[in-house]
Design an enzyme around this catalytic site. Sequence first.
Site, PDB file in Angstrom:
ATOM      1  N   MET A  29       0.864  -1.612  -0.071  1.00  0.00           N
ATOM      2  CA  MET A  29       0.362  -0.113   0.085  1.00  0.00           C
ATOM      3  C   MET A  29       0.683   1.092  -0.133  1.00  0.00           C
ATOM      4  O   MET A  29       0.267   1.943   0.299  1.00  0.00           O
ATOM      5  CB  MET A  29      -0.689  -0.207   1.285  1.00  0.00           C
ATOM      6  CG  MET A  29      -1.712  -1.939   1.293  1.00  0.00           C
ATOM      7  SD  MET A  29      -2.962  -0.720   1.961  1.00  0.00           S
ATOM      8  CE  MET A  29      -2.844  -0.982   3.522  1.00  0.00           C
ATOM      9  N   HIS A  33       9.276   1.140   3.505  1.00  0.00           N
ATOM     10  CA  HIS A  33      10.053   1.182   4.472  1.00  0.00           C
ATOM     11  C   HIS A  33      11.202  -0.373   4.454  1.00  0.00           C
ATOM     12  O   HIS A  33      10.613  -1.063   3.236  1.00  0.00           O
ATOM     13  CB  HIS A  33       9.804   1.072   6.258  1.00  0.00           C
ATOM     14  CG  HIS A  33       8.620  -0.121   6.045  1.00  0.00           C
ATOM     15  ND1 HIS A  33       8.592  -1.334   6.054  1.00  0.00           N
ATOM     16  CD2 HIS A  33       7.689  -0.230   6.092  1.00  0.00           C
ATOM     17  CE1 HIS A  33       7.622  -2.072   6.559  1.00  0.00           C
ATOM     18  NE2 HIS A  33       6.431  -1.820   6.090  1.00  0.00           N
ATOM     19  N   GLY A  35      11.265  -2.294   5.533  1.00  0.00           N
ATOM     20  CA  GLY A  35       9.935  -4.016   5.954  1.00  0.00           C
ATOM     21  C   GLY A  35       9.750  -4.232   4.100  1.00  0.00           C
ATOM     22  O   GLY A  35      10.010  -5.663   3.747  1.00  0.00           O
ATOM     23  N   HIS A  36       9.071  -3.857   3.727  1.00  0.00           N
ATOM     24  CA  HIS A  36       8.879  -3.687   2.292  1.00  0.00           C
ATOM     25  C   HIS A  36      10.368  -4.143   0.978  1.00  0.00           C
ATOM     26  O   HIS A  36       9.963  -5.139   0.453  1.00  0.00           O
ATOM     27  CB  HIS A  36       8.132  -2.462   1.344  1.00  0.00           C
ATOM     28  CG  HIS A  36       6.718  -2.243   2.003  1.00  0.00           C
ATOM     29  ND1 HIS A  36       6.926  -1.249   2.985  1.00  0.00           N
ATOM     30  CD2 HIS A  36       5.768  -2.865   2.052  1.00  0.00           C
ATOM     31  CE1 HIS A  36       5.475  -1.333   2.946  1.00  0.00           C
ATOM     32  NE2 HIS A  36       5.200  -2.313   3.097  1.00  0.00           N
ATOM     33  N   ASP A 151       2.232  -9.419   9.222  1.00  0.00           N
ATOM     34  CA  ASP A 151       0.749  -9.465   8.878  1.00  0.00           C
ATOM     35  C   ASP A 151       0.228 -10.686   9.068  1.00  0.00           C
ATOM     36  O   ASP A 151       0.229 -11.378   7.903  1.00  0.00           O
ATOM     37  CB  ASP A 151       0.105  -8.741   7.695  1.00  0.00           C
ATOM     38  CG  ASP A 151       0.315  -7.027   7.986  1.00  0.00           C
ATOM     39  OD1 ASP A 151      -0.395  -6.537   9.007  1.00  0.00           O
ATOM     40  OD2 ASP A 151       0.568  -6.747   7.743  1.00  0.00           O
ATOM     41  N   SER A 187       4.136   1.084   8.004  1.00  0.00           N
ATOM     42  CA  SER A 187       4.181   2.426   7.432  1.00  0.00           C
ATOM     43  C   SER A 187       3.015   3.357   8.716  1.00  0.00           C
ATOM     44  O   SER A 187       3.634   4.556   8.555  1.00  0.00           O
ATOM     45  CB  SER A 187       3.237   2.525   6.772  1.00  0.00           C
ATOM     46  OG  SER A 187       3.758   1.498   5.013  1.00  0.00           O
TER      47      SER A 187
HETATM   48  O1  PAF Z   1      -0.405  -5.773   3.823  1.00  0.00           O
HETATM   49  C1  PAF Z   1      -0.605  -5.253   3.476  1.00  0.00           C
HETATM   50  O2  PAF Z   1       0.240  -3.809   2.794  1.00  0.00           O
HETATM   51  C2  PAF Z   1      -2.018  -5.098   2.132  1.00  0.00           C
HETATM   52  O3  PAF Z   1      -3.072  -5.518   2.631  1.00  0.00           O
HETATM   53  C3  PAF Z   1      -1.939  -5.598   1.056  1.00  0.00           C
HETATM   54  C4  PAF Z   1      -1.125  -7.031   1.132  1.00  0.00           C
HETATM   55  C5  PAF Z   1      -0.888  -4.987  -0.045  1.00  0.00           C
HETATM   56  C6  PAF Z   1      -3.522  -5.328   0.034  1.00  0.00           C
HETATM   57  O4  PAF Z   1      -3.902  -3.888   0.591  1.00  0.00           O
END
Ligand code: PAF
Length: 281
Positions: A29, A33, A35-36, A151, A187
């Site tokens: 989304m 950061h 993590g991504h 998550d 975030s």
């Molecule tokens: O984890 C996230 O950032 C969101 O839930 C995702 C998987 C991109 C879906 O919008």
Amino acid sequence: MPLIKTKKELKLQLSLAKKKGSLGLVPTMGALHQGHVSLVKRAYSENTTTVVTIFVNPTQFDNQEDLDKYPNTLKADMELLQGISNEIIVFAPIASEIYGVHISSKTYDFGRLGKVMEGAFRDGHFEGVGTIVEKLLTLVGPDRAYFGEKDFQQLQIIKKLVALRNIPVEIIGCPIVREPSGLAMSSRNERLAPLLRKEAAFIYRTLRSAKKKFGMKSAKTVTEWVKDQFEKHTDLKLEYFTITDVEKLRPVQRKRRNTKYRAFIAVYAKDVRLIDNIALN
Ligand code: PAF
């Protein structure tokens, strides 16, 4: 580095990419950061082409204010991705491109996985996540898709979604990345004032102590202990702390050998909702 806004343009790019080899997808989304970054690097190392989607999905927010406050940092996100590789394909559509005029979720039966913890406290959240992830998987058609274990419940839901809808993709969970203080990268951390951000490290410290205690004590005793710790903390309000098995996310009644357990927590740091989890054995 290509920034794509429409499905048409994306399909064109992907038809070329698919001829070259495997495709990895990292749905995000935005407000990227480290993590991504770890997810994108992993996808990039395991696939010929990597697609990162940046889309603040409205249907997964149960709270309009949370959606309104969600940071939009596309320029910085692009720079961060560029630092990994300028071959990454970035897809950042607007909502109507994804949903058309009616922005709504599909219905899914995720069973108890969808009803506990985040499912219980965030109405419609997983229906929204399921809807967008199904749309993105169908649109991109990746061989592998990458999600963070912060998550963890979402990760299990997505594995279930893929099984329910028979989507041919490998779902890969990646370890939580933490700030030096131990706070899980998110975030939302940007919304914490510096002092509160420091205090929020208490969440992971408590999870680590809970893990130690779980070696000797029952889940009930550990849960009570965690609740007590948060009672003493005025700025951090515990929403839930639960110990479950990792597959079905059933709360532990009695510990069993050969079962893997995880502790999950959601905390309000003033008005910012933070989640975290830890493997217990
Ligand atoms: O984890 C996230 O950032 C969101 O839930 C995702 C998987 C991109 C879906 O919008």
